[in-house]
Each structure stands twice: as C-alpha cells, then as structure tokens.
Design an enzyme around this catalytic site. Structure first.
Site, PDB file in Angstrom:
ATOM      1  N   PHE A  75      12.913  -2.767 -11.781  1.00 24.95           N
ATOM      2  CA  PHE A  75      12.927  -2.787 -10.314  1.00 24.95           C
ATOM      3  C   PHE A  75      14.349  -2.652  -9.788  1.00 24.95           C
ATOM      4  CE2 PHE A  75      13.076  -7.196 -11.813  1.00 24.95           C
ATOM      5  CZ  PHE A  75      14.081  -7.780 -11.037  1.00 24.95           C
ATOM      6  N   THR A  76      14.450  -2.211  -8.533  1.00 25.29           N
ATOM      7  CA  THR A  76      15.751  -2.194  -7.856  1.00 25.29           C
ATOM      8  C   THR A  76      15.726  -3.306  -6.811  1.00 25.29           C
ATOM      9  OG1 THR A  76      14.897  -0.489  -6.367  1.00 25.29           O
ATOM     10  CG2 THR A  76      16.279   0.251  -8.169  1.00 25.29           C
ATOM     11  N   SER A 126      12.814  -2.457  -3.604  1.00 22.63           N
ATOM     12  CA  SER A 126      12.292  -1.193  -3.072  1.00 22.63           C
ATOM     13  C   SER A 126      11.384  -0.488  -4.081  1.00 22.63           C
ATOM     14  CB  SER A 126      13.447  -0.266  -2.672  1.00 22.63           C
ATOM     15  OG  SER A 126      14.299  -0.054  -3.776  1.00 22.63           O
ATOM     16  N   HIS A 127      11.730  -0.551  -5.367  1.00 23.54           N
ATOM     17  CA  HIS A 127      10.944   0.108  -6.416  1.00 23.54           C
ATOM     18  C   HIS A 127      10.645  -0.909  -7.516  1.00 23.54           C
ATOM     19  CE1 HIS A 127      12.952   3.361  -4.354  1.00 23.54           C
ATOM     20  NE2 HIS A 127      12.201   4.256  -4.961  1.00 23.54           N
ATOM     21  N   ASN A 128       9.445  -0.859  -8.040  1.00 25.67           N
ATOM     22  CA  ASN A 128       9.069  -1.759  -9.138  1.00 25.67           C
ATOM     23  C   ASN A 128       8.008  -1.060  -9.996  1.00 25.67           C
ATOM     24  OD1 ASN A 128       8.547  -3.870 -10.851  1.00 25.67           O
ATOM     25  ND2 ASN A 128       7.856  -5.286  -9.273  1.00 25.67           N
TER      26      ASN A 128
END
Length: 332
Positions: free
Chosen positions: A102-103, A89-91
């Site tokens: 990242f997640t 989702s996040h990077n």
C-alpha cells in the site's frame, strides 16, 4: 472514435470553459457526440476519475510505499485497518511473502509522522514483518493507457523544471475543489468557479500556476485499467547497481507501457531498488514487454509482482480533517 477520445483525455485535458467542444473540434466531431461517448464510458466505470492530479510531496505531505507480511487468515481484518487511514490511496495483495502493498501519506501537520503511523498499522494488523520503500528518485509518473494501439513503444520523458510558488488561500481553495471528479457536461468547471466566486480566467490561471510549480502534475482522466481492457498490470522490481541507478531508471522510464518508475531503498531482506509499473492487456503481452525491458536494463535480477486483489484505489483527499481524526483515534 471512442478510443481516440479516451486517449486524448488521458494525455492533456483542455483547461478551458468548454473542454469537450475543444476535443470535438480536434477530432471533427460534435460536442454532443463527445459528451455522449464520455458519459457512457463514465457510466460503464471505464473512466475512473477526471480531475487535477496533485504532487503529494509538493503539498507538504510525506508518503511511502509499504509492504506488509500478513498471515493469509488475517488479511481481511488487516485490510480494513489499513484502509481506515485517510492517507492510503492504493492497497493490493501481491504474489510474494510480502503480500500486502500500500501507499500511505501523512499530512503536513501530522503529530505522529510517517514512520510512527506505519508502526501503528503494523502492530494493529499483526504484520509479521514490513518494509518501507520511500521514493529516492522519481523518473516517471504518468498513467496513459494505449487505448488506440497507436502509441510508440518508447517515449521521451521530459525533465520538468518547477517554479517556486507561495500557496495563497485561493490556491488552497482551488486545490480543495479541483481534486474531485468533474461531471461530463458542457461546462464541467462551472460549479467550482461559482462556489469560489471567481471567473474562469482566474481559475485556469491558478491551475496553470500550480502546474508550473509542480504542485499539480496534470489535469487528466484516469481509466479503470481492467474495465478498459488492461487486465495484466505488473509491478516489476529490479535489483540494479546503485551507482548507475539513475541512468538505468531513465532507460526503464522511456518504455511507454511503464506508467510509474522509481528508485527506492534496498534492505537485507529486499534487494530490489528499481520499481516499474508495466501495463498490458494480457499477461502474455505484459510479460513480453518485461522481457524486452530486461534486454536493455542492466539488472542482477528482476521479479514481476502481479496483484491478485485490489483493496483500495482512490485519490487522497487533501486538506481535510480526516487525517487529524484518525491520529486522535489511533495515536494514543
């Protein structure tokens, strides 16, 4: 009034047939005025998304924050590989030897599991080292940018007790549709209720049930930080005493400028276990908030990690076949 409206839709979006009329009534405006402002903010990409925000864990997904150490000349290729996973989702690139953060989440029916997935990503990207930083304790997750400048410096973070719930096919169907961005129109939920062939009362009842059970964190708008004027957002990591971690975490979470606050594990090569996301309009403002926090937080040391590049920031799409497809491709 624009800032008042943006503040309102971040905090608690009205779950009613005509939500923008309710906001308009509260602010002594017309529904058309509110819609016009929001449509403009959406077009300018200041509003990133307005939808249900679900708790990955309560939906049966397993997730973790992960940091990779990637040689600079390999970052571009590594990012493409990491971002190909549907659970990313996040990077971000951050200012540290562990430079790619990242997640990642894996679905409830994952054959590989979380650790094996990260192992595959590390091997495929040529990571020199990596650390997995799952959540040990969550104190706060609530992104609300202070658009009006009127928010207090501190806020009460309420501990929510969740009810048990057995998810029915209708719950799953509502989750599948409510996770996507709504349109800024008079009846933004109309398409969903028509597609599901249910009435508004049933739809809102299901959303409220999901919220009471903690499956849905909230229904709200998320702003694009930089576009909304909050260009200096730091992930501040703190080395705090593990025995007092919970009390210290609660203290950190009380700061209004903190949107996320977690306890995570320590490692020999990573001594920081308290993570806080701090938002400010300028680096000076953010650093001032961090300095203020440091006065109150008993930490052996701390470090602000600013992101130099954003590679991905999306919502995970739940209950889609992409997870299975990725595992079939990379899991052999």
């Amino acid at each position: 009034m624009k800032d008042e409206i943006l503040s309102r839709i971040q905090k608690k979006f009205p779950l009613v047939k005509r939500p923008f009329k309710e906001i308009a009534d509260e602010l002594n405006m017309s529904e058309d005025e509110v819609l016009s402002i929001l449509q403009e903010q959406k077009q300018s990409n200041i509003i990133r998304q307005t939808s249900a925000i679900f708790d990955t864990k309560r939906l049966g997904y397993i997730s973790s924050l992960v940091a990779f150490k990637i040689p600079s000349q390999m970052i571009s290729d590594a990012v493409k590989i990491i971002n190909s996973h549907p659970g990313i989702s996040h990077n971000y690139e951050r200012n540290h030897d562990f430079n790619i953060w990242f997640t990642v989440a894996v679905s409830p029916n994952s054959k590989l599991g979380l650790e094996k997935t990260v192992e595959i990503l590390a091997e495929a990207t040529g990571a020199e080292d990596y650390i997995m930083l799952p959540t040990l304790k969550l104190f706060k997750i609530n992104v609300k940018l202070n658009t009006t400048g009127k928010d207090e410096k501190k806020e009460e973070v309420k501990r929510v007790k969740h009810t048990d719930i057995e998810l029915t096919p209708l719950h799953h169907a509502v989750i599948r549709y409510a996770q996507y961005d709504i349109e800024m129109v008079e009846e933004p939920f109309k398409k969903i209720v028509e597609t599901l062939d249910i009435d508004y009362d049933t739809f809102f009842k299901i959303l409220n049930e999901l919220q009471e059970a903690g499956v849905m964190r909230r229904f709200a708008s998320i702003l694009n930080h930089r576009k909304a004027g909050f260009g200096a957002n730091a992930m501040v990591v703190w080395d705090v005493d593990e025995a007092n971690g919970e009390a210290i975490g609660e203290k950190a979470a009380a700061f209004s400028a903190v949107s996320h606050c977690y306890l995570r594990p320590k490692y020999p090569n990573w001594p920081y276990n308290l993570f806080t996301m701090v938002h400010g309009k300028t680096t000076e403002e953010t650093n001032a908030i961090i300095a203020e926090m440091a006065q109150e937080i008993e930490a052996k040391s701390y470090m602000p990690l600013y992101s130099s590049r954003e590679f991905k920031k999306v919502r995970i799409e739940y209950f889609t076949p992409e997870f299975e497809t990725w595992e079939e491709k990379y899991g052999n």
